[in-house]
Design an enzyme around this catalytic site. Structure first.
Site, short mmCIF file in Angstrom:
data_model
loop_
_atom_site.label_atom_id
_atom_site.label_comp_id
_atom_site.label_asym_id
_atom_site.label_seq_id
_atom_site.Cartn_x
_atom_site.Cartn_y
_atom_site.Cartn_z
N THR A 1 8.83 79.56 69.17
CA THR A 1 10.20 80.10 69.07
C THR A 1 10.28 81.36 68.22
O THR A 1 11.04 82.27 68.51
CB THR A 1 11.13 79.01 68.47
OG1 THR A 1 11.19 77.93 69.39
CG2 THR A 1 12.52 79.53 68.21
N SER B 1 4.59 75.80 72.22
CA SER B 1 3.59 74.88 71.67
C SER B 1 3.63 73.51 72.33
O SER B 1 2.78 72.66 72.06
CB SER B 1 3.72 74.77 70.15
OG SER B 1 4.72 73.86 69.78
N THR C 1 7.13 75.02 66.72
CA THR C 1 7.25 73.89 65.80
C THR C 1 6.99 72.54 66.46
O THR C 1 6.67 71.58 65.78
CB THR C 1 8.66 73.85 65.15
OG1 THR C 1 9.63 73.64 66.18
CG2 THR C 1 8.94 75.13 64.39
N ASP C 2 7.13 72.49 67.79
CA ASP C 2 7.04 71.16 68.43
C ASP C 2 5.71 70.46 68.15
O ASP C 2 5.67 69.25 67.98
CB ASP C 2 7.25 71.28 69.95
CG ASP C 2 8.72 71.52 70.29
OD1 ASP C 2 9.58 71.23 69.43
OD2 ASP C 2 9.01 71.98 71.41
N GLN D 1 3.37 52.11 63.26
CA GLN D 1 4.53 52.78 63.88
C GLN D 1 5.60 53.11 62.85
O GLN D 1 6.51 53.88 63.13
CB GLN D 1 5.17 51.84 64.92
CG GLN D 1 4.31 51.56 66.11
CD GLN D 1 4.97 50.61 67.09
OE1 GLN D 1 6.17 50.33 66.99
NE2 GLN D 1 4.21 50.13 68.04
N CYS D 2 5.54 52.46 61.70
CA CYS D 2 6.58 52.68 60.68
C CYS D 2 6.37 54.04 60.03
O CYS D 2 5.27 54.31 59.52
CB CYS D 2 6.52 51.59 59.62
SG CYS D 2 6.86 49.96 60.27
N1 ASP Z 1 9.33 74.65 71.98
C1 ASP Z 1 9.11 75.51 70.83
C2 ASP Z 1 7.61 75.50 70.54
O1 ASP Z 1 7.15 74.52 70.00
C3 ASP Z 1 9.88 75.03 69.66
C4 ASP Z 1 9.72 75.85 68.41
O2 ASP Z 1 8.93 76.73 68.29
O3 ASP Z 1 10.50 75.58 67.46
O4 ASP Z 1 6.92 76.44 70.89
#
Ligand code: ASP
Length: 330
Positions: free
Chosen positions: A15, A61, A94-95, A266-267
């Site tokens: 992003t 990502s 971020t993903d 899983q917790c």
């Molecule tokens: N879908 C985006 C990625 O992971 C989300 C992000 O960058 O915040 O590339």
């Protein structure tokens, strides 16, 4: 902790550098010029000199793969060993940023320079975006001097690369290190067979949560797909459907064939301790190795790093059980 003099800024997409398209935000090249332009506004004080590297094509990502991680390792090594860089800032979406931070923590064991990852929840240039704050904040932190190892810089905080998770998709403080029990022994010297100089190959690893209703056939299908490791997300302190003899037999059989079976909780704030319940002990008897309080991201990255280095099942289980970089011990 020496101040960084020459930084490799490695752009992989995400992003932070995306542009609008008819289908929504899409990865875009040309980010170097935008950073240089913004740096004029920021002022060069407290920023290191930097060179730009880009993995092509830049990706969302969500498409991150083991091959991308290996390409990052290769670009990072080139930056340090050939271009004289003494710190690295990776920009990515971020993903899967926490997965990459964890994978790089293990793929870069012993690397003599700090590596930081950052990204943004809103694209650079969009009003109210966190992009420049994260990017230049990370650069300033590196300029001051950071310890070796992999960290994530996000929303003004530095976090351990093998402990962090993305817990929010709707706020700037998307990344958190949750308190989890740290229970393992620190490995002594990291051998060359698992440090950053060791070449890696892509491997087949699957992740599966236990859930009420899971059947032996479900696990059997996954285990017969050729996986070299299965990361099982167990309940609570490391339990699973222990009265399902066929399911336990499928696990035991796979383990005997050489598949690495690893267990996380899983917790979100849990850790595996098989002996607490009989239902956990039976999983251990089937061949599962405990990940202690490791996150899913850390366990997956560690399995990849160890298996990808060509280690045997026994060697993988040995190193998996020890703390290599702070992922399972303080
Ligand atoms: N879908 C985006 C990625 O992971 C989300 C992000 O960058 O915040 O590339």
């Amino acid at each position: 902790m020496a101040a960084c003099k020459r930084l490799l800024l490695l752009y992989t997409g995400g992003t932070i550098g995306m542009q609008p398209s008819a289908d929504g935000l899409a990865p875009a090249s040309g980010f170097e010029a935008r950073v240089r332009e913004q740096q004029i506004e920021e002022g060069a004080d407290h920023l290191p000199d930097w060179v730009f590297g880009e993995l092509l094509p830049p990706i969302d990502s969500a498409n991150m793969s083991q091959a991308n991680w290996l390409a990052m390792v290769s670009a990072i090594r080139t930056g340090i060993e050939q271009d004289g860089c003494d710190a690295v800032l990776v920009l990515q979406g971020t993903d899967t940023l926490a997965y990459s931070a964890a994978a790089l923590s293990f793929l870069l064991l012993g690397l003599p320079v700090p590596v930081v990852l950052t990204g943004a929840m809103l694209p650079a240039g969009v009003e109210g975006s966190d992009a420049w704050r994260n990017l230049f904040g990370a650069m300033r932190a590196l300029h001051q001097g950071e310890a070796t190892g992999v960290q994530v810089y996000f929303n003004d905080a530095l976090m351990h690369g093998a402990r962090v998770s993305k817990l929010r998709s709707d706020a700037f403080d998307a990344f958190t290190v949750l308190p989890r029990q740290r229970d393992s022994q620190r490995a002594g010297q990291i051998p060359k067979a698992i440090d950053y100089r060791q070449p890696r190959q892509p491997v087949s690893i699957a992740v599966l949560p236990f859930y009420p209703g899971i059947q032996a056939e479900h696990i059997g299908a996954l285990l017969s797909s050729g996986v070299q490791a299965l990361l099982l997300e167990c309940y609570g302190s490391g339990t699973g459907p222990s009265d399902n003899a066929a399911l336990l037999a499928a696990l035991k059989h796979a383990h005997e064939r050489g598949v690495v079976l690893a267990a996380i909780s899983q917790c979100p704030q849990g850790h595996v301790e098989f002996g607490v319940y009989a239902a956990g002990s039976q999983l251990q008897s089937a061949g599962l190795v405990s990940a202690g309080g490791m996150t899913r991201e850390a366990a997956l990255g560690k399995l990849f790093s160890l298996l990808g280095a060509g280690l045997s099942q026994t060697e993988v289980e040995h190193w998996f059980s020890l703390d290599l970089c702070g992922e399972r011990a303080d």
